[in-house]
Design a protein around this motif. Structure first.
Motif, PDB file in Angstrom:
ATOM      1  N   THR A 222     -12.550   5.708   3.012  1.00 56.93           N
ATOM      2  CA  THR A 222     -12.584   6.253   4.380  1.00 56.93           C
ATOM      3  C   THR A 222     -11.192   6.184   4.986  1.00 56.93           C
ATOM      4  N   ILE A 223     -10.532   5.048   4.832  1.00 54.72           N
ATOM      5  CA  ILE A 223      -9.197   4.894   5.423  1.00 54.72           C
ATOM      6  C   ILE A 223      -8.174   5.745   4.688  1.00 54.72           C
ATOM      7  N   ALA A 224      -8.287   5.838   3.383  1.00 56.09           N
ATOM      8  CA  ALA A 224      -7.339   6.681   2.631  1.00 56.09           C
ATOM      9  C   ALA A 224      -7.393   8.116   3.148  1.00 56.09           C
ATOM     10  N   GLY A 225      -8.595   8.584   3.515  1.00 56.53           N
ATOM     11  CA  GLY A 225      -8.732   9.944   4.018  1.00 56.53           C
ATOM     12  C   GLY A 225      -8.370  10.066   5.491  1.00 56.53           C
ATOM     13  N   ALA A 226      -8.742   9.057   6.277  1.00 55.89           N
ATOM     14  CA  ALA A 226      -8.625   9.178   7.735  1.00 55.89           C
ATOM     15  C   ALA A 226      -7.280   8.713   8.278  1.00 55.89           C
ATOM     16  N   ASN A 227      -6.584   7.865   7.541  1.00 57.33           N
ATOM     17  CA  ASN A 227      -5.266   7.416   8.008  1.00 57.33           C
ATOM     18  C   ASN A 227      -4.402   7.004   6.811  1.00 57.33           C
ATOM     19  N   PRO A 228      -3.809   7.996   6.132  1.00 56.86           N
ATOM     20  CA  PRO A 228      -3.048   7.677   4.921  1.00 56.86           C
ATOM     21  C   PRO A 228      -1.839   6.771   5.157  1.00 56.86           C
ATOM     22  N   LEU A 229      -1.302   6.743   6.376  1.00 54.13           N
ATOM     23  CA  LEU A 229      -0.175   5.833   6.648  1.00 54.13           C
ATOM     24  C   LEU A 229      -0.649   4.383   6.579  1.00 54.13           C
ATOM     25  N   LEU A 230      -1.795   4.116   7.186  1.00 50.77           N
ATOM     26  CA  LEU A 230      -2.359   2.762   7.135  1.00 50.77           C
ATOM     27  C   LEU A 230      -2.631   2.375   5.680  1.00 50.77           C
ATOM     28  N   ALA A 231      -3.218   3.300   4.935  1.00 59.03           N
ATOM     29  CA  ALA A 231      -3.515   3.015   3.522  1.00 59.03           C
ATOM     30  C   ALA A 231      -2.228   2.724   2.746  1.00 59.03           C
ATOM     31  N   ALA A 232      -1.170   3.472   3.043  1.00 63.55           N
ATOM     32  CA  ALA A 232       0.098   3.290   2.310  1.00 63.55           C
ATOM     33  C   ALA A 232       0.727   1.933   2.606  1.00 63.55           C
ATOM     34  N   ALA A 233       0.523   1.430   3.811  1.00 64.41           N
ATOM     35  CA  ALA A 233       1.172   0.167   4.205  1.00 64.41           C
ATOM     36  C   ALA A 233       0.478  -1.061   3.623  1.00 64.41           C
ATOM     37  N   MET A 234      -0.825  -0.958   3.364  1.00 65.11           N
ATOM     38  CA  MET A 234      -1.590  -2.166   3.024  1.00 65.11           C
ATOM     39  C   MET A 234      -1.046  -2.938   1.814  1.00 65.11           C
ATOM     40  N   PRO A 235      -0.706  -2.257   0.705  1.00 61.55           N
ATOM     41  CA  PRO A 235      -0.255  -3.034  -0.467  1.00 61.55           C
ATOM     42  C   PRO A 235       1.052  -3.788  -0.232  1.00 61.55           C
ATOM     43  N   TRP A 236       1.768  -3.460   0.846  1.00 59.24           N
ATOM     44  CA  TRP A 236       3.030  -4.151   1.137  1.00 59.24           C
ATOM     45  C   TRP A 236       2.790  -5.488   1.829  1.00 59.24           C
ATOM     46  N   ILE A 237       1.568  -5.726   2.288  1.00 60.87           N
ATOM     47  CA  ILE A 237       1.292  -6.972   3.021  1.00 60.87           C
ATOM     48  C   ILE A 237       1.067  -8.097   2.023  1.00 60.87           C
ATOM     49  N   ALA A 238       1.948  -9.052   2.000  1.00 55.45           N
ATOM     50  CA  ALA A 238       1.764 -10.278   1.223  1.00 55.45           C
ATOM     51  C   ALA A 238       1.308  -9.968  -0.210  1.00 55.45           C
ATOM     52  N   HIS A 239       0.330 -10.747  -0.709  1.00 52.28           N
ATOM     53  CA  HIS A 239      -0.201 -10.585  -2.066  1.00 52.28           C
ATOM     54  C   HIS A 239      -1.703 -10.370  -1.975  1.00 52.28           C
ATOM     55  N   ALA A 240      -2.278  -9.893  -3.078  1.00 55.00           N
ATOM     56  CA  ALA A 240      -3.717  -9.584  -3.065  1.00 55.00           C
ATOM     57  C   ALA A 240      -4.541 -10.792  -2.625  1.00 55.00           C
ATOM     58  N   GLN A 241      -4.161 -11.991  -3.083  1.00 52.41           N
ATOM     59  CA  GLN A 241      -4.959 -13.181  -2.736  1.00 52.41           C
ATOM     60  C   GLN A 241      -4.973 -13.394  -1.227  1.00 52.41           C
ATOM     61  N   ILE A 242      -3.847 -13.127  -0.582  1.00 54.51           N
ATOM     62  CA  ILE A 242      -3.763 -13.311   0.875  1.00 54.51           C
ATOM     63  C   ILE A 242      -4.537 -12.202   1.577  1.00 54.51           C
TER      64      ILE A 242
END
Ligand code: FAD
Length: 290
Positions: A87-107
Motif C-alpha cells: 500500500t505504501i509503495a503505491g501510495a507514497n513511493p518517497l516514504l517507501a524509498a526512505a525506509m531501508p535507510w533507517i538503522a538496521h532491519a532489527q531496529i
C-alpha cells in the motif's frame, strides 16, 4: 550502564494511556518501540519513575488508504511494516524509498513511525519525509484531538510541538499526484548510521512538462528537517534540464548554516547538501514513471 529503576504499566486502550499520562505527568515516559528510549534510559539521560507502554493498544497500529486518497498510518506501526507495505509503495513511493535507510532491519522490526517522529532526531529520515510530503501529525490528549502540520511539528533538536499530555496517534500523508517523482539520498559513515546529511525531494510536473511544485528537504544538517527554499525556486518553472539541476544544487547552500559536530564539519555538510541535492534531483527527474 543500566537504567534507573522504574515501574511499567501497559494500558490496553488509548483512553487509559491518556489518563495515565495525566496521572503520572513528568514522572512518566511513553514507550513505543524502545529503540531510542531504552538507550536514553540506559545512559541515564532520563530516569522516569513510570514507563507507559503503548504496545498493547492495537488501535494505534495499521496502514489505511482513505477515500480522500490520503494515507493514514497509526503511530505504533512498526517501521518494518511500513517498509514492506505494498500500500505504501503505491501510495507514497518517497516514504517507501526512505525506509531501508533507517538503522538496521532489527531496529526497524521494533521501532515505530510515531516513535521516530516524537523523538525528533534531526538526522532521522521520517521527519524529513513528513515535511517533504506535507504530512499531518495527529495528536490526542484527554481534552481533544489536534492536527499539526509537519512543518510546525519539529521545533528543534529532540523537540516537537507535542504537549506533555499528548500522544501522537496517527500520521496522514496527502495523496500522491500522478505527475510526481521523487529522489532520496543520504550520506552516513556506515549504512544504518544516522545521516550526516540527507536530501528528500519531490518534483511535480505541470501539463506542459514544466516543473511546478518542488520540495527539497535536507536532514542531518541543522536542528530539524529544513526546506531548501532557494533550491526549490531555482528549479520551479524550468524543464528540469542539467543546467537547472546545477543551479538548484548551487542554491542549496543559500541561507543554510549546517552544524559542526564530531561526525562532520559545517563546511562538509554544506558541500554534501549541494552534491546530494544535485543527485537527488537527478534521480527524481530521470524517473519516467510520472
Ligand atoms: P521509543 O524509543 O519507544 O520512543 C522514542 C521517544 O518518543 C520517547 O521519548 C517516547 O516517549 C516518545 N514516543 C514514542 N511514541 C510516542 C507517541 N506515539 N506519542 C508521543 N511520544 C512518543 N532512526 C533513524 O531515523 N535513522 C537511523 O539511521 C537510525 N539509526 C539507529 C541506529 C541505532 C543503533 C539505534 C538503536 C536506533 C536508530 N534509530 C534511527 C532510531 C530508531 O529509528 C527508533 O526506532 C526511533 O527513533 C524511535 O522509535 P521507537 O518506536 O523505538 O520509539
Amino acid at each position: 550502564m543500566k537504567p534507573a529503576p522504574f515501574d511499567h504499566v501497559a494500558p490496553e486502550t488509548l483512553d487509559q494511556a491518556l489518563a495515565l499520562l495525566v496521572e503520572y505527568g513528568d514522572d512518566a515516559k511513553v514507550l513505543a518501540g524502545g529503540q531510542s528510549l531504552v538507550p536514553v534510559l540506559a545512559l541515564r539521560l532520563a530516569a522516569p519513575a513510570w514507563l507507559i507502554d503503548l504496545n498493547r493498544i492495537a488501535s494505534l497500529s495499521g496502514i489505511r488508504e482513505l477515500d480522500s486518497g490520503e494515507l493514514a498510518i497509526g503511530a505504533l506501526t512498526r517501521q518494518r511494516m511500513v517498509e514492506r507495505s505494498d500500500t505504501i509503495a503505491g501510495a507514497n513511493p518517497l516514504l517507501a524509498a526512505a525506509m531501508p535507510w533507517i538503522a538496521h532491519a532489527q531496529i526497524r522490526n521494533r521501532g515505530t513511525i510515531g516513535g521516530s517522529l516524537a523523538h525528533a532526531d534531526p538526522a532521522a529520515e521520517l521527519p524529513a519525509i513528513c515535511v517533504a510530503c506535507d504530512a499531518i501529525l495527529v495528536a490526542q490528549s484527554r481534552s481533544g484531538r489536534r492536527e499539526i502540520a509537519a512543518a510546525n511539528f519539529f521545533r528543534g533538536m529532540f523537540e516537537t510541538a507535542l504537549a506533555a499530555d499528548e500522544l501522537l496517534t496517527e500520521i496522514r500523508f496527502p495523496g500522491w499526484p500522478a505527475r510526481r517523482t521523487h529522489g532520496f539520498l543520504e550520506v552516513a559513515r556506515r549504512h544504518g548510521d544516522f545521516a550526516i546529511c540527507g536530501i528528500a525531494t519531490t518534483v511535480d510536473r505541470g501539463a506542459a512538462g514544466r516543473i511546478g511544485d518542488v520540495r527539497i528537504v535536507a536532514f542531518g544538517v541543522t536542528d530539524r528537517p529544513i526546506r531548501l527554499a532557494a533550491a526549490e525556486q531555482a528549479l520551479t518553472g524550468t524543464t528540469g534540464g542539467g543546467n537547472a539541476i546545477h543551479a538548484a544544487a548551487a542554491a542549496a547552500a543559500v541561507g543554510l548554516s549546517p552544524r559542526s559536530d564530531h561526525h562532520a564539519s559545517s563546511e562538509y555538510r554544506l558541500e554534501l547538501a549541494q552534491v546530494l541535492t544535485r543527485r537527488a534531483l537527478t534521480q527524481a527527474l530521470q524517473d519516467k514513471t510520472a
